[in-house]
Design a protein around this motif. Structure first.
Motif, PDB file in Angstrom:
ATOM      1  N   HIS A 139      -5.859   1.371  -1.050  1.00 40.12           N
ATOM      2  CA  HIS A 139      -5.444   0.939   0.285  1.00 40.12           C
ATOM      3  C   HIS A 139      -6.637   0.428   1.092  1.00 40.12           C
ATOM      4  N   TYR A 141       5.211   9.053  -7.223  1.00 39.49           N
ATOM      5  CA  TYR A 141       3.763   9.027  -7.453  1.00 39.49           C
ATOM      6  C   TYR A 141       3.295  10.416  -7.857  1.00 39.49           C
ATOM      7  N   HIS A 151       1.396   8.624   2.575  1.00 37.64           N
ATOM      8  CA  HIS A 151       2.019   9.944   2.481  1.00 37.64           C
ATOM      9  C   HIS A 151       3.277   9.968   3.356  1.00 37.64           C
ATOM     10  N   LYS A 206       0.876  -1.160   0.000  1.00 31.08           N
ATOM     11  CA  LYS A 206       0.000   0.000   0.000  1.00 31.08           C
ATOM     12  C   LYS A 206       0.910   1.205   0.000  1.00 31.08           C
ATOM     13  N   CYS A 207       0.394   2.379  -0.181  1.00 32.35           N
ATOM     14  CA  CYS A 207       1.248   3.560  -0.234  1.00 32.35           C
ATOM     15  C   CYS A 207       0.723   4.617   0.700  1.00 32.35           C
ATOM     16  N   LEU A 260       5.879   8.148  -2.145  1.00 29.82           N
ATOM     17  CA  LEU A 260       4.997   7.499  -1.181  1.00 29.82           C
ATOM     18  C   LEU A 260       5.776   6.347  -0.553  1.00 29.82           C
ATOM     19  N   ARG A 266     -10.355  13.884  -1.291  1.00 31.37           N
ATOM     20  CA  ARG A 266      -9.266  13.562  -2.220  1.00 31.37           C
ATOM     21  C   ARG A 266      -8.296  14.734  -2.278  1.00 31.37           C
ATOM     22  N   LEU A 269      -4.598  11.137  -3.620  1.00 30.15           N
ATOM     23  CA  LEU A 269      -4.607  10.344  -2.399  1.00 30.15           C
ATOM     24  C   LEU A 269      -5.970  10.509  -1.729  1.00 30.15           C
ATOM     25  N   THR A 273      -3.176   5.771  -0.820  1.00 29.89           N
ATOM     26  CA  THR A 273      -3.594   5.587  -2.208  1.00 29.89           C
ATOM     27  C   THR A 273      -5.011   4.999  -2.228  1.00 29.89           C
TER      28      THR A 273
END
Length: 743
Positions: free
Chosen positions: A107, A86, A24, A21-22, A476, A469, A90, A104
Motif C-alpha cells: 500500500h 487474506y 483492515h 490496496k487493502c 480486507l 508488522r 499487515l 497490506t
C-alpha cells in the motif's frame, strides 16, 4: 541541411487505472454525509455481489472525501466496494499526530519524497494527512440520530403513559406505535414528532419539545453544552482540560470589563469581585465562572431564554453521554460544532503559557474512540490535533492536544465567534479585543506540529512515529474511486497504486543515479532503464531500442487530451488502455476508446490485475511469459477465458485483438498484455512492446528538428519564489533560455 534527432514517444494511460490496496476491516472511512464508519460496514451484502475466487465486490456509490490533483480535499462518490480473503502480515503505521492505519505491505503513502510503499517507510518519513475537511450539514441524519436517542429512552419507560404530538391536535399513543412491530413505521412516525407528553406516576404531565428550526437546534446544542459541563464538575468522566489560572490583575481587568459591559443589559447584574473570588476559591475559577456567564449571555440572549426553558426538559430526559453529543455533532451545521468543542476545551482563554514548554490546550478521556472523533471533527475548522496515551493511576488514558499558533488561533476564533446585535457588539468590543490579545500573546512562539507545503492546500505532513508488522487472517477491504484513486481513512490519505505508478517504481529500482527524471506532470524512463527492466525477455524476444526512452504523462483520466491537442490530432504518440482483466470492458473503457479514436492515437491494452485471478501464484516483477509457466493449467485456462472475453468485447467495438504473444501483425491486431500493477508481472513486456511499436511505426513522427520549439501547456501555476510557471511538453524543436514564448 536541417539537423534532426529522435525524441521520446509521449505515452498516456487511460481506462481502469486503479489497483486495490487493502485495509483492515476496522479502519474508519470519512464520509461526506458526516459519518465516520468502519470500512467493513460499507460492504452491503444485500446488494448484487460479484465473486471471483477470493475477491468479492459490489457497485456502490458511497459519499467519501478524496484529495484532488490540486491538493484540495473534496467530496466524491465511490464506484465499487471490495473485499478479499487474506492470511498474512499487515503493516501498522503510526504517525506523530496519533493516526494509526493497518494496510497490506504494498500500500502506498504520500510522503514528502513522493509515494512510498508501506513496507518501505521509515521513521524519517513524513506522511500526508488532511488539514481540512469541508462539511456543511446533514439535518436529516441529525434528526434521525436524535430520534434514535429519544426512542432508546422511551423504551425504558414502563409505567408511564406517553403521547406523541405529530401536528396540530394530532397525537399518537407510543405503546400503540410500538405494538405494530414495524421498525420503519416507528422511526418514520418519530421523525415527525413535535412534542412528547409523559404522564407522571404521581400525577401531572411533562411536555418535552423536540427541536425543529435552526434556532431551536442552536439552543438545544447550547443546553447540551451546559449540561455536559455540569456533569464535568461532578465527575471526571468527560476529562479535564489542562490549564493554569490567570494572575489576579488579569482576572480583575476581565471582571471590570465584564461588569461594565453587561450590568445594564436586559437587567443583568454581576456580584462583587471579592465576593466571587472568595466563593470560587481562586482567580482561575472566578474567571472561568465569569467567562461562562458571559458565554451564556452571548449565546442565548434574553430573547432565547424561553426557547431554553422549553429545551431543558429534553436534555434532562435524554441524560446524554459525551458519545451521544459527539454523534449529534457529526451531522450538525458547522456553527453548532462549537458547543461540543467548548465542552471539550473550556479553558482555552484561561490557561497561562509555561516557560518550559509551548502553549497548548488538551483534553483527557479514557475512551480513544471519543477522542479520535473529536480530533476528526476539528478538521472541519482546519485544526490538526494530536492524540497520545498516558498512564495514570493504573489505567491508560487518551490525551488530545491542540498546539501551534495557527491551530490555536483557528480554534479560538471558531469557539468565540459570536453573532451579536449592534448594541451587544458595542458593549462587548473591549472584552473581545482584550481576549484576542491574550490569546495571540500566548501562542506567538507555539510551532505547528506538522509540515505544510505550497502545492497542496488541504493537506499537511506529519512524521512517522512507528512501523510494525501484525499478523491477520480474514477479510480486507478497499474502495474504488474514479480519477483520484484515493480517500481518507483514520485521518490518513490512502491511495490506489496505478499502473503508471508501478512502471515508475520499477524504473526507479532499475535505474542508476541520474538515469530517470521525474517532473511535475511527467516521468521520463530512458532506453537503458527499459532494457534493464526487459532484460529477462531478451532470451525469448530479442530486441534493440533505437528511441531515447519513453515519456509518460501523469495526468489521470481523459482530461489530459484537452491539453494535448495539436493540429491534425494529439500530441500523445501512444496510449495504454487499462482494462480490469476480471471486470472486462466497462463504460469508462468505451469512453476511453472513443477519445483515442477521435484523436487518432494508437494504443495497446494492459489487462490489469492478473494477480486477482483465483489460484494465481504471483512472481513479483517477472515477465508475463515467464510467470505464466509457473501457473497451474486451470489458472491459465481461467486467464484465457478472461482475455477472450475482452477480445470478444473489443470485436464488438470494431477491433481485432489478441494476447500480444499470439499477434503476428501489430498493424492489424490490437495487442493485449496481461499485467499486474500490484506485483509488476507483465510490466517488462508492456514496456518492450510500447518501445518496439513506437520505434518501428512512429519513427517519422518522433523525428524533430533543431529549430524553434513547438509544444503544449499542461498547467499554469504560481510557485513561491519563482512566480508564474508552466508545465509544458515540447514535441518539436528546441526551447532555449532567453527564447520568447507565445502561448
Amino acid at each position: 541541411m536541417v539537423k534532426k534527432y529522435v525524441r521520446q514517444p509521449i505515452v498516456v494511460v487511460l481506462g481502469h487505472v486503479d489497483h486495490g490496496k487493502c485495509l483492515h476491516p476496522d479502519e474508519t472511512v470519512f464520509l461526506s454525509d458526516g459519518r465516520f464508519i468502519k470500512i467493513s460496514e460499507l460492504f452491503d451484502e444485500s446488494l448484487t455481489l460479484i465473486k471471483e475466487g477470493n475477491y468479492e465486490w459490489i457497485a456502490e456509490h458511497i459519499p467519501i472525501y478524496t484529495l484532488t490533483k490540486e491538493g484540495r480535499v473534496e467530496p466524491k462518490k465511490t464506484s465499487y466496494v471490495w473485499r478479499v480473503k487474506y492470511d498474512g502480515e499487515l503493516i501498522k503505521v503510526t504517525l506523530s499526530d496519533g493516526s494509526v492505519v493497518r494496510v497490506t505491505p504494498e500500500h502506498p503513502f504520500l510522503t514528502l519524497k513522493g509515494w512510498k510503499r508501506a513496507d518501505k517507510l521509515s521513521k524519517d518519513d513524513y506522511v500526508a494527512i488532511p488539514s481540512y475537511i469541508p462539511f456543511n450539514q446533514n439535518i436529516r441524519k441529525l434528526r434521525e440520530t436524535l430520534i434514535k436517542l429519544i426512542l432508546r429512552k422511551l423504551m425504558k419507560l414502563k409505567n408511564n403513559e406517553v403521547m406523541l404530538k405529530l401536528g396540530h391536535n394530532k397525537y399518537v399513543r407510543f405503546k400503540d406505535l410500538i405494538n405494530t412491530g414495524d421498525e420503519g413505521k416507528i422511526l418514520n412516525t418519530l421523525y415527525g414528532v413535535r412534542e412528547i407528553v409523559i404522564s407522571k406516576e404521581k400525577g401531572g404531565k411533562e411536555v418535552i419539545k423536540v427541536p425543529i428550526t435552526i434556532e431551536e437546534w442552536r439552543i438545544f446544542f447550547q443546553a447540551l453544552c451546559d449540561y455536559m459541563k455540569s456533569k464535568q464538575k461532578k465527575s471526571e468522566r468527560i476529562g479535564r482540560a489542562s490549564s493554569r489560572g490567570l494572575d489576579k490583575q488579569e482576572s480583575k481587568y476581565m471582571f471590570t470589563l465584564l461588569s461594565d459591559n453587561l450590568n445594564d443589559i436586559e437587567g443583568v447584574e454581576l456580584p462583587d469581585f471579592k465576593d466571587l473570588a472568595h466563593y470560587f476559591g481562586g482567580t482561575h475559577q472566578l474567571f472561568k465562572a465569569l467567562a461562562e456567564t458571559m458565554q451564556a449571555l452571548i449565546s442565548y440572549g434574553m430573547r432565547s431564554l424561553l426557547l431554553l426553558h422549553n429545551t431543558l426538559p429534553l436534555v434532562k430526559f435524554l441524560n446524554p453521554s459525551l458519545s451521544d453529543f459527539i454523534e449529534l455533532s457529526q451531522y450538525a451545521p458547522l456553527n453548532l460544532l462549537k458547543y461540543l468543542l467548548r465542552t471539550c476545551f473550556p479553558s482555552l482563554i484561561f490557561k497561562k503559557p509555561s516557560e518550559e514548554k509551548p502553549f497548548e490546550v488538551s483534553i483527557t478521556l479514557p475512551e480513544r474512540r471519543e477522542l479520535m472523533l473529536i480530533k476528526w471533527l476539528l478538521l472541519r475548522i482546519g485544526v490538526v490535533a494530536e492524540y497520545a496515551e498516558i498512564s495514570a493511576e493504573g489505567r491508560v488514558l487518551g490525551v488530545l492536544k491542540v498546539r501551534g499558533k495557527e491551530n490555536l488561533l483557528r480554534l479560538y476564533r471558531f469557539l468565540y465567534s459570536i453573532e451579536l446585535n449592534a448594541k451587544m457588539r458595542r458593549k462587548m468590543k473591549a472584552l473581545t479585543v482584550y481576549i484576542q490579545k491574550l490569546i495571540e500573546e500566548k501562542v506567538r512562539e507555539s510551532r505547528e506540529p506538522y509540515v505544510k507545503v505550497d502545492w497542496a492546500e488541504d493537506i499537511v505532513f506529519v512524521k512517522v512515529k512507528d512501523i510494525s508488522r501484525v499478523r491477520y487472517s480474514g477479510y480486507l477491504y478497499d474502495l474504488s474511486v474514479d480519477d483520484t484513486q484515493n480517500f481518507i481513512v483514520n485521518g490518513v490519505i490512502v491511495h490506489n497504486t496505478t499502473l503508471l505508478d508501478k512502471i515508475r517504481g520499477t524504473a526507479v529500482v532499475k535505474k542508476e543515479a541520474g538515469e530517470m527524471t521525474q517532473h511535475v506532470g511527467a516521468s521520463v524512463i530512458p532506453a537503458d532503464v527499459i532494457e534493464k527492466i526487459a532484460q529477462p525477455l531478451k532470451k525469448i524476444i530479442p530486441f534493440q531500442l533505437k528511441i531515447p526512452g519513453l515519456l509518460f504523462i501523469d495526468t489521470p483520466g481523459h482530461e489530459i487530451f484537452s491539453n494535448l491537442r495539436r493540429r491534425g490530432g494529439s500530441v500523445a504518440d501512444f496510449a495504454i488502455l487499462v482494462i480490469d482483466v476480471i471486470e472486462g470492458v466497462q463504460r469508462q473503457t468505451i469512453e476511453s476508446i472513443e477519445i483515442l479514436r477521435e484523436r487518432r492515437v494508437p494504443f495497446v491494452v494492459a489487462a490489469n490485475k492478473i494477480d486477482r485471478i483465483y489460484g494465481w501464484r504471483s512472481n513479483p516483477d517477472t515477465p508475463f511469459l515467464i510467470t505464466m509457466r509457473r501457473q497451474d493449467p486451470s489458472v491459465l485456462a481461467r486467464l484465457d477465458e478472461y482475455i477472450y472475453r475482452i477480445v470478444a468485447d473489443l470485436a464488438k467495438l470494431g477491433f481485432n485483438a489478441d494476447r500480444f504473444d499470439k499477434v503476428r501483425d501489430f498493424t492489424r491486431t490490437l495487442a493485449i498484455v496481461p499485467v499486474s500493477a500490484k506485483t509488476g508481472e507483465g510490466i517488462p513486456e508492456l514496456l518492450a512492446i510500447l518501445a518496439g511499436l513506437t520505434q518501428k511505426y512512429l519513427i517519422g513522427r518522433l523525428e524533430v528538428t533543431v529549430g524553434p520549439a513547438k509544444g503544449v501547456v499542461l498547467e499554469v501555476k504560481e510557485i513561491t519564489g519563482l512566480g508564474t510557471c508552466m508545465d509544458v511538453i515540447i514535441y518539436d524543436g528546441v526551447l532555449k533560455k532567453g527564447d520568447l514564448i507565445v502561448v
